[in-house]
Design an enzyme around this catalytic site. Structure first.
Site, PDB file in Angstrom:
ATOM      1  N   SER A 129       0.442  -0.757   0.115  1.00 39.19           N
ATOM      2  CA  SER A 129       0.164  -0.133   0.119  1.00 39.19           C
ATOM      3  C   SER A 129       1.135   1.325  -0.455  1.00 39.19           C
ATOM      4  CB  SER A 129      -1.374  -0.037   1.178  1.00 39.19           C
ATOM      5  OG  SER A 129      -1.655   1.482   0.982  1.00 39.19           O
ATOM      6  N   TYR A 142      -2.590  -1.008  10.826  1.00 42.47           N
ATOM      7  CA  TYR A 142      -2.253  -0.811   9.049  1.00 42.47           C
ATOM      8  C   TYR A 142      -0.919   0.273   8.201  1.00 42.47           C
ATOM      9  CZ  TYR A 142      -3.536  -1.306   3.982  1.00 42.47           C
ATOM     10  OH  TYR A 142      -3.317  -1.919   2.764  1.00 42.47           O
TER      11      TYR A 142
END
Length: 270
Positions: A129, A142
């Protein structure tokens, strides 16, 4: 080819498209209901829960059987986002984030690498990501799991450099998927909003996570990730990193060029 996290979004799209390019795809999902749904769609699908080592091992054996004992590609994709300020995040919620986003990937990757070394061929593609490159507020769990994945994958690439196994990272920004919906569920399960000094910010977070459709004008369809995946699978010399979406390209550049204090000022407003 084995793909994790195929219940929706990137994983489902790639599992549907790759057979058109002559790949024998074995999709996997955490929940049996999703496995049945994908099977009814005509996909080869198994149950594989990244939070459970026994499920990973059983899923891997089932995948091997379905592939006649030969799996040459792994696309590690199954993951979710746990929102919330770190000061509000129960340790168990952080542990669960790492269990699915990193430890489960590691357990599966060890099985796959042993198989690929025995066959002297293979490629592993990790779906990371933009939040593995830069951090943003209220995404600490995250952020941490993806930062860890970046270091994990870089190390893996160095350790396998003397083998035929090739390793790549895909780093998407905003992609149309069920990610926000699942993140909203995780937030509501783990964060006690009424007890936090971040209540006002959380209201904005919940509104953002509850929105349907694209989260910004930079949001791309899952096909953008698929194009990067296909190159990583087929290029004689695949890239180490594939940046997908404009925000990822931008923040990768800013991280290299700007002083930390300048970059922090930009990220605080994100």
């Amino acid at each position: 080819m084995l793909i994790t996290g195929c219940s929706s979004g990137i994983g489902l799209y790639c599992a549907q498209q790759l057979p058109k390019h002559n790949y024998h795809v074995i999709a996997s999902c955490r929940y049996l209901s999703d496995v049945i749904r994908l099977q009814e769609m005509g996909l080869n699908c198994i149950q594989l829960d990244l939070a459970c080592q026994q499920s990973i091992e059983q899923g891997w054996q089932q995948a091997l059987k379905m592939a006649n004992g030969k799996i040459s590609y792994l696309f590690n994709n199954g993951a979710y986002g746990q929102p919330g300020a770190l000061e509000d995040l129960p340790t168990e919620a952080l542990r669960q984030q790492f269990e699915i986003n990193l430890f489960g990937w590691h357990h599966l990757s060890r099985l796959v690498i042993a198989h690929m070394l025995e066959r002297q061929q293979g490629r592993i593609i990790q779906n990371s990501s933009v939040l593995g490159l830069v951090a943003m507020k209220y995404r600490g769990a995250y952020n941490a799991s993806k930062f860890a994945l970046e270091g994990y994958t870089d190390t893996l690439r160095l350790e396998l450099a003397d083998t035929p196994i090739k390793i790549s990272l895909i780093e998407p920004g905003p992609i149309i998927s069920s990610f926000r919906k699942n993140a909203k569920i995780a937030f509501e399960q783990s964060i006690k909003l009424e007890q936090s000094r971040h209540q006002a910010a959380y209201q904005h977070t919940l509104k953002r996570l509850g929105q349907e459709g694209a989260s910004s004008r930079f949001t791309l369809p899952a096909s953008a990730v698929f194009n990067a995946l296909l190159h990583a699978l087929e290029a004689p010399s695949p890239k180490v990193r594939y940046y997908v979406t404009s925000p990822t390209h931008l923040f990768a550049l800013l991280r290299r060029c700007l002083p930390v204090t300048w970059l922090d000022a930009i990220l605080r407003k994100s």
